[in-house]
Design a protein around this motif. Structure first.
Motif, short mmCIF file in Angstrom:
data_model
loop_
_atom_site.label_atom_id
_atom_site.label_comp_id
_atom_site.label_asym_id
_atom_site.label_seq_id
_atom_site.Cartn_x
_atom_site.Cartn_y
_atom_site.Cartn_z
N LYS A 1 -23.38 6.71 13.00
CA LYS A 1 -24.60 6.77 13.58
C LYS A 1 -24.84 5.88 14.76
CE LYS A 1 -26.81 7.30 8.86
NZ LYS A 1 -27.61 6.82 7.75
N PHE A 2 -24.12 4.70 14.69
CA PHE A 2 -24.17 3.84 15.79
C PHE A 2 -23.44 4.59 17.22
CE2 PHE A 2 -21.70 0.82 18.44
CZ PHE A 2 -22.68 0.12 19.23
N SER A 3 -22.38 5.08 16.95
CA SER A 3 -21.65 5.70 17.99
C SER A 3 -22.45 6.90 18.50
CB SER A 3 -20.41 6.14 17.52
OG SER A 3 -19.37 5.06 17.39
N GLN A 4 -22.88 7.63 17.71
CA GLN A 4 -23.74 8.98 18.31
C GLN A 4 -25.11 8.60 19.12
OE1 GLN A 4 -24.93 11.11 14.56
NE2 GLN A 4 -22.81 11.67 14.35
N THR A 5 -25.71 7.12 18.66
CA THR A 5 -26.91 6.76 19.55
C THR A 5 -26.01 5.94 20.74
OG1 THR A 5 -28.13 6.30 17.59
CG2 THR A 5 -28.71 5.37 19.46
N TYR A 6 -25.29 5.34 20.86
CA TYR A 6 -24.30 4.69 21.59
C TYR A 6 -24.09 5.63 22.94
CZ TYR A 6 -20.53 2.27 23.95
OH TYR A 6 -19.63 1.62 24.94
N GLU A 7 -23.66 6.78 22.57
CA GLU A 7 -23.02 7.94 23.37
C GLU A 7 -24.23 8.29 24.36
OE1 GLU A 7 -20.19 11.70 23.37
OE2 GLU A 7 -21.32 11.23 21.51
N THR A 8 -25.55 8.23 23.82
CA THR A 8 -26.67 8.94 24.60
C THR A 8 -27.19 7.62 25.73
OG1 THR A 8 -28.23 8.04 23.19
CG2 THR A 8 -27.67 10.00 22.59
N LEU A 9 -26.60 6.49 25.52
CA LEU A 9 -26.99 5.53 26.39
C LEU A 9 -26.07 5.11 27.43
CD1 LEU A 9 -27.80 2.83 23.71
CD2 LEU A 9 -29.34 4.28 24.88
N PHE A 10 -24.78 5.57 27.30
CA PHE A 10 -23.96 5.66 28.49
C PHE A 10 -23.42 7.02 28.85
CE2 PHE A 10 -23.34 1.84 26.07
CZ PHE A 10 -23.34 0.78 27.10
N THR A 11 -24.17 7.36 30.04
CA THR A 11 -23.98 8.58 30.46
C THR A 11 -22.86 9.07 31.60
OG1 THR A 11 -25.72 8.25 32.26
CG2 THR A 11 -26.29 9.24 29.99
N ASP A 12 -22.40 7.88 32.20
CA ASP A 12 -21.01 8.30 33.03
C ASP A 12 -19.97 8.77 32.04
OD1 ASP A 12 -22.23 7.11 35.18
OD2 ASP A 12 -20.92 5.51 35.49
N SER A 13 -19.07 9.69 32.88
CA SER A 13 -17.95 10.37 32.37
C SER A 13 -16.83 9.39 31.96
CB SER A 13 -17.26 11.28 33.47
OG SER A 13 -16.96 10.65 34.45
N ILE A 14 -17.04 8.16 32.79
CA ILE A 14 -16.09 7.07 32.15
C ILE A 14 -16.99 6.18 31.40
CG2 ILE A 14 -14.47 5.35 32.94
CD1 ILE A 14 -14.04 6.79 35.44
N LYS A 15 -16.71 6.10 30.08
CA LYS A 15 -17.32 5.24 29.21
C LYS A 15 -16.89 3.70 29.09
CE LYS A 15 -19.70 8.61 27.43
NZ LYS A 15 -20.58 9.06 28.37
N PRO A 16 -17.27 2.74 28.90
CA PRO A 16 -16.81 1.39 28.85
C PRO A 16 -15.89 1.26 27.69
CG PRO A 16 -19.34 1.28 28.66
CD PRO A 16 -18.99 2.58 28.64
N VAL A 17 -15.01 0.21 27.75
CA VAL A 17 -14.09 -0.08 26.64
C VAL A 17 -14.99 -0.46 25.63
CG1 VAL A 17 -11.86 0.01 28.06
CG2 VAL A 17 -13.16 -2.13 27.48
N ARG A 18 -14.58 -0.41 24.36
CA ARG A 18 -15.63 -0.76 23.31
C ARG A 18 -14.75 -1.38 22.02
NH1 ARG A 18 -19.48 3.24 20.61
NH2 ARG A 18 -18.15 2.95 18.72
N THR A 19 -15.23 -2.48 21.49
CA THR A 19 -14.77 -2.86 20.06
C THR A 19 -15.88 -3.10 19.27
OG1 THR A 19 -13.22 -4.67 21.19
CG2 THR A 19 -13.84 -4.67 18.99
N THR A 20 -15.98 -2.23 17.95
CA THR A 20 -16.73 -2.39 17.11
C THR A 20 -16.34 -2.93 15.84
OG1 THR A 20 -17.91 -0.16 18.21
CG2 THR A 20 -18.57 -0.87 15.98
N VAL A 21 -16.94 -3.73 15.20
CA VAL A 21 -16.64 -4.55 14.04
C VAL A 21 -17.59 -4.68 13.29
CG1 VAL A 21 -14.84 -5.70 15.17
CG2 VAL A 21 -16.96 -6.76 14.84
N GLY A 22 -17.31 -4.65 11.60
CA GLY A 22 -18.56 -5.15 10.65
C GLY A 22 -18.64 -6.43 10.68
#
Length: 135
Positions: free
Chosen positions: A93-114
């Protein structure tokens, strides 16, 4: 060989929640913008805004955007994101929402943790680049 020395300056904006501890909302250091961990807090009251992980993700990044804007940057200038989720099962759910916020074809690098977040579902910090040079 000489060392590069960069000045650092603090970013302060009323359009994002104020610091809740001994840290800055953000810093500019050389060509980089560093934004402290932000969550789903109302910028005016500093209170947590309850909601779904998707709603909290949007507000978290709206707060990040406000700090970036004060520095002269946008989400499209972000090169690194570190995201913390209270429940790692919210990853999709986070990733789907996150994807709508970063619209460039080159996305930032990302670390996601609990993480053991208290009272919020999402927290994130970013590093952005102030002056993009052509690739």
């Amino acid at each position: 060989m000489g060392m590069i020395q960069w000045d650092k300056s603090e970013i302060i904006t009323r359009n994002a929640p104020r610091d809740t501890g001994p840290y800055s909302q953000g810093l500019i250091a050389g060509p980089f913008v560093f934004v402290s961990g932000q969550g789903p807090l109302d910028p005016d009251t500093g209170e947590i805004v309850d909601g779904t992980v998707e709603e909290q993700t949007i507000l978290t990044f709206k707060n990040i955007e406000a700090i970036l804007a004060e520095a002269g940057a946008t989400l499209q200038d972000v090169v690194k994101v570190t995201a913390h989720l209270q429940d790692i099962n919210d990853f999709d759910k986070f990733s789907q929402t996150y994807e709508t916020l970063f619209t460039d074809s080159i996305k930032p690098v990302r670390t996601t943790v609990g993480s053991q977040l208290v009272g919020i579902k999402v927290e994130a910090d970013v590093i952005a680049i102030l002056a993009r040079s052509p690739v």
